[in-house]
Design an enzyme around this catalytic site. Sequence first.
Site, mmCIF file in Angstrom:
data_model
loop_
_atom_site.group_PDB
_atom_site.id
_atom_site.type_symbol
_atom_site.label_atom_id
_atom_site.label_comp_id
_atom_site.label_asym_id
_atom_site.label_seq_id
_atom_site.Cartn_x
_atom_site.Cartn_y
_atom_site.Cartn_z
ATOM 1 N N CYS A 186 -21.854 -50.076 -5.783
ATOM 2 C CA CYS A 186 -20.670 -49.341 -5.330
ATOM 3 C C CYS A 186 -20.833 -47.936 -5.901
ATOM 4 C CB CYS A 186 -19.386 -49.994 -5.832
ATOM 5 S SG CYS A 186 -17.896 -49.066 -5.401
ATOM 6 N N CYS A 208 -17.128 -46.091 -6.916
ATOM 7 C CA CYS A 208 -16.329 -46.605 -8.044
ATOM 8 C C CYS A 208 -17.134 -47.744 -8.645
ATOM 9 C CB CYS A 208 -14.907 -46.972 -7.633
ATOM 10 S SG CYS A 208 -14.683 -47.670 -5.998
ATOM 11 N N SER A 209 -16.682 -48.985 -8.530
ATOM 12 C CA SER A 209 -17.513 -50.102 -8.982
ATOM 13 C C SER A 209 -16.985 -51.407 -8.401
ATOM 14 C CB SER A 209 -17.575 -50.180 -10.505
ATOM 15 O OG SER A 209 -18.381 -49.132 -11.023
ATOM 16 N N CYS A 210 -16.685 -51.394 -7.102
ATOM 17 C CA CYS A 210 -16.114 -52.563 -6.454
ATOM 18 C C CYS A 210 -17.082 -53.749 -6.515
ATOM 19 C CB CYS A 210 -15.795 -52.260 -4.993
ATOM 20 S SG CYS A 210 -14.602 -50.923 -4.811
#
Lengths: 207, 206
Positions: free
Chosen positions: A104, A107-109
């Site tokens: 991701c 962000c860091s999904c």
Amino acid sequence: MDDSRHAKPAASAEARARALESALQQKGVVPDGMLDAFHHVATEKWHPRNGARVVARAWTDPEFRARLLKDGTAACAELGYSGLQGEYIVVLEDTPSVHHVIVCTQCSCTAWPVLGLPPDWYKSFEYRARVVRESRTVLREMGLEVPAEVEIRVYDTTAETRYLVLPLRPEGTANWSEEQLAAILTREAMIGVARVQVSGTQSGAAP
Amino acid sequence: MNGVYDLGGMDGFGSVEVEANEPVFHQAWEALGYALGGIGPFNIDEVRHAIERIEPRLYLAASYYERIIIGVATLFVEKGVITLAELEARAGGRFALARAVLRGAGRLPTPQTQPFTIGERVLVKDEHPPGHIRAPRYVRGRRGIVVHVTPAFSYPDSAAHGLAVQAEPTCHVRFDARELWGDGAEPNSSVVVDLWQSYLTRAQGG
């Protein structure tokens, strides 16, 4: 917003987090028990062992595998894994000619119900910046050599789909139970940055 | 907005370090951002955009969970639930919030007369709106092929700015690495990006 203009020193991250918590508690907007409940779910319920069960089931049950590839959300829910950040799960099936990797970049999904909250390396600027541009190099640095003839397909989680990689089942596991298979699956293998190891060796050879 | 958060393809970063047996949270406070963000009078797109609005030097210096705290705290202040003065008094020091939403931010989806279908060649619009956008810069102006179409999801460019929420499908679009990175691209690789259909147009020609 130029930091140098401010004489007052910045509070630590922990002090700011606790300030937010206490300010909201004082307003009476934090439901009783909510923080403990969240911590419990985040550390105990959202866990890569759930994804491991999904993959092991897919390796041993062809009908489940077919359902999983057709509708990952519904198949994961069959095993009890659904909810926040698992509302639309797509399973990426590795083949001898295509290797999948998840990132991701913005962000860091992550698919929380089956992979858990993301680890630091997944959230790092190094991984987010580089893996879409030089996937083969990044994987090699992380210890995974993908043969030149295998395509690397990187999935950037930029919208609401959450992914789970279905890795190749390692050789030498033909007679293994679903539980044995689940035990060798790691979060890294289900994100696509590590191979599934049969005996803790680097070769992946049969035990 | 074209923010520092949009990291895909940036050079200069080092190797990825994997921590063995990493705990979910290294410190107890790290759980607070997500937990408290879940009870706020705002949606996930607003949270994402608040984090994107963090001043670039602070964004790069802060840890992941610190950025969540900053973004969530910013929204609680902007929505009038709490004040910055209260936060700083309780924290015993300065509490830098994210910067304000840019002027002109927020937009509605582009109506599509005909939905995109699997196998179709598409072009990502080369656009730079001041508000929230989930099309990373590294695919804008690039051509790819639709490999999957999802159900309708809330259009983030509207939802992050309090505009009436409208939902539309996203397309998983596969880009050959050479289309994104030119002749220096690594061989035999591709990137699939999940894009709301308003970010796309039909590609002309072959």
